[in-house]
Design a protein around this motif. Structure first.
Motif, PDB file in Angstrom:
ATOM      1  N   LEU A 196      54.770  19.198  56.685  1.00 11.36           N
ATOM      2  CA  LEU A 196      54.388  20.063  57.800  1.00 11.36           C
ATOM      3  C   LEU A 196      55.605  20.380  58.664  1.00 11.36           C
ATOM      4  O   LEU A 196      55.795  21.512  59.108  1.00 11.36           O
ATOM      5  N   ARG A 197      56.438  19.391  58.886  1.00  9.66           N
ATOM      6  CA  ARG A 197      57.667  19.630  59.641  1.00  9.66           C
ATOM      7  C   ARG A 197      58.589  20.590  58.899  1.00  9.66           C
ATOM      8  O   ARG A 197      59.317  21.374  59.512  1.00  9.66           O
ATOM      9  N   ALA A 198      58.570  20.524  57.567  1.00 15.22           N
ATOM     10  CA  ALA A 198      59.452  21.360  56.759  1.00 15.22           C
ATOM     11  C   ALA A 198      58.975  22.808  56.683  1.00 15.22           C
ATOM     12  O   ALA A 198      59.733  23.685  56.283  1.00 15.22           O
ATOM     13  N   GLY A 199      57.721  23.052  57.057  1.00 14.67           N
ATOM     14  CA  GLY A 199      57.237  24.424  57.060  1.00 14.67           C
ATOM     15  C   GLY A 199      55.943  24.672  56.317  1.00 14.67           C
ATOM     16  O   GLY A 199      55.527  25.823  56.173  1.00 14.67           O
ATOM     17  N   ALA A 200      55.297  23.624  55.825  1.00 12.10           N
ATOM     18  CA  ALA A 200      54.009  23.819  55.159  1.00 12.10           C
ATOM     19  C   ALA A 200      52.953  24.270  56.164  1.00 12.10           C
ATOM     20  O   ALA A 200      53.027  23.951  57.352  1.00 12.10           O
ATOM     21  N   SER A 201      51.986  25.021  55.684  1.00 10.86           N
ATOM     22  CA  SER A 201      50.950  25.561  56.561  1.00 10.86           C
ATOM     23  C   SER A 201      49.714  24.684  56.654  1.00 10.86           C
ATOM     24  O   SER A 201      48.784  24.997  57.389  1.00 10.86           O
ATOM     25  N   GLY A 202      49.695  23.608  55.900  1.00  8.06           N
ATOM     26  CA  GLY A 202      48.545  22.719  55.930  1.00  8.06           C
ATOM     27  C   GLY A 202      48.496  21.913  54.652  1.00  8.06           C
ATOM     28  O   GLY A 202      49.443  21.910  53.869  1.00  8.06           O
ATOM     29  N   PHE A 203      47.386  21.219  54.439  1.00  2.00           N
ATOM     30  CA  PHE A 203      47.289  20.419  53.226  1.00  2.00           C
ATOM     31  C   PHE A 203      45.846  20.294  52.769  1.00  2.00           C
ATOM     32  O   PHE A 203      44.904  20.495  53.531  1.00  2.00           O
ATOM     33  N   LEU A 204      45.707  19.970  51.488  1.00  2.00           N
ATOM     34  CA  LEU A 204      44.405  19.739  50.876  1.00  2.00           C
ATOM     35  C   LEU A 204      44.450  18.450  50.079  1.00  2.00           C
ATOM     36  O   LEU A 204      45.445  18.167  49.412  1.00  2.00           O
ATOM     37  N   VAL A 205      43.375  17.684  50.137  1.00  2.00           N
ATOM     38  CA  VAL A 205      43.250  16.531  49.263  1.00  2.00           C
ATOM     39  C   VAL A 205      42.806  17.048  47.899  1.00  2.00           C
ATOM     40  O   VAL A 205      41.981  17.958  47.800  1.00  2.00           O
ATOM     41  N   LYS A 206      43.367  16.490  46.833  1.00  2.00           N
ATOM     42  CA  LYS A 206      43.146  17.043  45.490  1.00  2.00           C
ATOM     43  C   LYS A 206      41.686  17.039  45.050  1.00  2.00           C
ATOM     44  O   LYS A 206      41.285  17.857  44.228  1.00  2.00           O
ATOM     45  N   ASP A 249      51.405  35.032  47.985  1.00  2.00           N
ATOM     46  CA  ASP A 249      50.906  34.814  49.344  1.00  2.00           C
ATOM     47  C   ASP A 249      50.829  33.329  49.643  1.00  2.00           C
ATOM     48  O   ASP A 249      51.089  32.902  50.775  1.00  2.00           O
ATOM     49  N   VAL A 250      50.461  32.534  48.630  1.00  2.00           N
ATOM     50  CA  VAL A 250      50.236  31.099  48.821  1.00  2.00           C
ATOM     51  C   VAL A 250      50.828  30.319  47.647  1.00  2.00           C
ATOM     52  O   VAL A 250      50.688  30.731  46.492  1.00  2.00           O
ATOM     53  N   VAL A 251      51.478  29.197  47.956  1.00  2.00           N
ATOM     54  CA  VAL A 251      51.887  28.228  46.943  1.00  2.00           C
ATOM     55  C   VAL A 251      51.100  26.948  47.187  1.00  2.00           C
ATOM     56  O   VAL A 251      51.168  26.378  48.283  1.00  2.00           O
ATOM     57  N   LEU A 252      50.338  26.520  46.197  1.00  2.00           N
ATOM     58  CA  LEU A 252      49.677  25.220  46.263  1.00  2.00           C
ATOM     59  C   LEU A 252      50.664  24.201  45.700  1.00  2.00           C
ATOM     60  O   LEU A 252      50.997  24.241  44.517  1.00  2.00           O
ATOM     61  N   ASP A 257      56.913  35.305  54.252  1.00  2.00           N
ATOM     62  CA  ASP A 257      55.467  35.539  54.199  1.00  2.00           C
ATOM     63  C   ASP A 257      54.757  34.607  53.216  1.00  2.00           C
ATOM     64  O   ASP A 257      53.541  34.699  53.045  1.00  2.00           O
ATOM     65  N   VAL A 258      55.517  33.734  52.546  1.00  2.00           N
ATOM     66  CA  VAL A 258      54.918  32.808  51.588  1.00  2.00           C
ATOM     67  C   VAL A 258      54.408  31.573  52.331  1.00  2.00           C
ATOM     68  O   VAL A 258      55.162  30.931  53.066  1.00  2.00           O
ATOM     69  N   ARG A 259      53.152  31.240  52.147  1.00  2.00           N
ATOM     70  CA  ARG A 259      52.568  30.077  52.801  1.00  2.00           C
ATOM     71  C   ARG A 259      52.419  28.935  51.800  1.00  2.00           C
ATOM     72  O   ARG A 259      51.911  29.139  50.694  1.00  2.00           O
ATOM     73  N   VAL A 260      52.856  27.757  52.187  1.00  2.00           N
ATOM     74  CA  VAL A 260      52.770  26.582  51.322  1.00  2.00           C
ATOM     75  C   VAL A 260      51.641  25.677  51.793  1.00  2.00           C
ATOM     76  O   VAL A 260      51.596  25.295  52.971  1.00  2.00           O
ATOM     77  N   VAL A 261      50.737  25.356  50.880  1.00  2.00           N
ATOM     78  CA  VAL A 261      49.655  24.413  51.166  1.00  2.00           C
ATOM     79  C   VAL A 261      49.896  23.182  50.299  1.00  2.00           C
ATOM     80  O   VAL A 261      49.976  23.288  49.078  1.00  2.00           O
ATOM     81  N   ILE A 262      50.027  22.034  50.940  1.00  2.00           N
ATOM     82  CA  ILE A 262      50.351  20.797  50.241  1.00  2.00           C
ATOM     83  C   ILE A 262      49.107  20.197  49.578  1.00  2.00           C
ATOM     84  O   ILE A 262      48.035  20.138  50.176  1.00  2.00           O
ATOM     85  N   LEU A 263      49.283  19.758  48.339  1.00  2.00           N
ATOM     86  CA  LEU A 263      48.227  19.039  47.617  1.00  2.00           C
ATOM     87  C   LEU A 263      48.571  17.562  47.598  1.00  2.00           C
ATOM     88  O   LEU A 263      49.692  17.190  47.248  1.00  2.00           O
ATOM     89  N   THR A 264      47.642  16.727  48.002  1.00  3.48           N
ATOM     90  CA  THR A 264      47.917  15.298  48.039  1.00  3.48           C
ATOM     91  C   THR A 264      46.707  14.505  47.565  1.00  3.48           C
ATOM     92  O   THR A 264      45.570  14.982  47.647  1.00  3.48           O
ATOM     93  N   THR A 265      46.949  13.322  47.050  1.00  2.00           N
ATOM     94  CA  THR A 265      45.868  12.460  46.582  1.00  2.00           C
ATOM     95  C   THR A 265      45.226  11.713  47.741  1.00  2.00           C
ATOM     96  O   THR A 265      44.049  11.375  47.704  1.00  2.00           O
ATOM     97  N   PHE A 266      46.005  11.463  48.794  1.00  2.00           N
ATOM     98  CA  PHE A 266      45.525  10.684  49.933  1.00  2.00           C
ATOM     99  C   PHE A 266      45.593  11.514  51.195  1.00  2.00           C
ATOM    100  O   PHE A 266      46.544  12.252  51.411  1.00  2.00           O
ATOM    101  N   ASP A 267      44.568  11.365  52.056  1.00  2.00           N
ATOM    102  CA  ASP A 267      44.561  12.194  53.263  1.00  2.00           C
ATOM    103  C   ASP A 267      45.523  11.686  54.330  1.00  2.00           C
ATOM    104  O   ASP A 267      45.837  12.404  55.271  1.00  2.00           O
TER     105      ASP A 267
END
Length: 221
Positions: A96-106, A49-52, A77-87
């Motif tokens: 996000l342009r490529a299709g990620a559904s959002g992001f989280l700071v690590k 369902d989700v790829v971090l 149906d696979v949602r990608v959530v980006i993990l990043t060190t910097f906001d």
């Protein structure tokens, strides 16, 4: 059960996230990946369902991996959530342009990580935090004049209002209140806008809204 794949080149990061998520009754980490190529393979084989997804990984990075997952119709149906060190990370905007559904700071809090996985799994996007809109505004602000966006011509006036509302980070409930319609009607409007613009999810609608000039940086403070 929400199935999750964790993609990060740091073993300890993967282990930490797995420990947090596997402690929830409704979430299961079904696979891990140490680079982007492996993340794409795991997404294809596990259909989570989700790829971090970490951005900076050796070989195929998280950006390219996100692009490949979003481009594969079998993984719609696979949602990608980006993990990043910097906001504020220019690669996050590209993701996000490529299709990620959002992001989280690590260094996010455990409960925020759990909440983010649940939000992404149900098809929503991680757009409520002001930092997400700030990030998009940061990079779209470099565009002096918005490029022509003929695909927006297919939208009705009400659908343009919906697009602007989504760009403001409004939920379906908040959209319904703003437009004075039922929540079901608001959901229908969002679905129609997604279909007409060929967008994967609400995150891409935010990008489209900024890039087309439907909203401009500073409008959504």
């Amino acid at each position: 059960m929400i199935n999750v794949v964790i993609a990060d080149d740091q073993t300890l990061v993967r282990a930490g996230f797995r420990s947090i998520l596997d402690g929830e009754e409704d979430i299961s980490v079904v696979a891990e990946a140490a680079d982007g190529a492996e993340a794409v393979e795991r997404a294809a084989s596990e259909r989570p369902d989700v790829v971090l997804m970490d951005i900076r990984m050796p070989g195929v990075d998280g950006l390219e991996a996100t692009r490949r997952i979003a481009a594969d119709p079998r993984l719609g149906d696979v949602r990608v959530v980006i993990l990043t060190t910097f906001d504020l990370d220019e690669y996050v905007y590209s993701a996000l342009r490529a299709g990620a559904s959002g992001f989280l700071v690590k260094d996010t809090e455990p409960m925020e990580l759990i909440h983010a996985v649940r939000v992404a799994a149900r098809g929503d996007s991680l757009l409520a935090p002001a930092v997400t809109r700030r990030l998009i505004a940061e990079f779209v602000d470099r565009i002096k004049e918005p490029p022509p966006a003929p695909r927006l011509n297919s939208l009705t006036e009400r659908e343009r209002e919906v697009l602007a509302g989504v760009a403001a980070g409004l939920s379906n409930e908040e959209l319904a209140e703003r437009l004075v319609v039922s929540i079901a009607t608001a959901k229908t409007h969002v679905s129609r806008v997604l279909t007409k613009l060929g967008a994967r999810d609400r995150a891409q609608l935010v990008v489209i809204a900024y890039e087309s000039g439907t909203v401009r940086p500073g409008w959504l403070s």
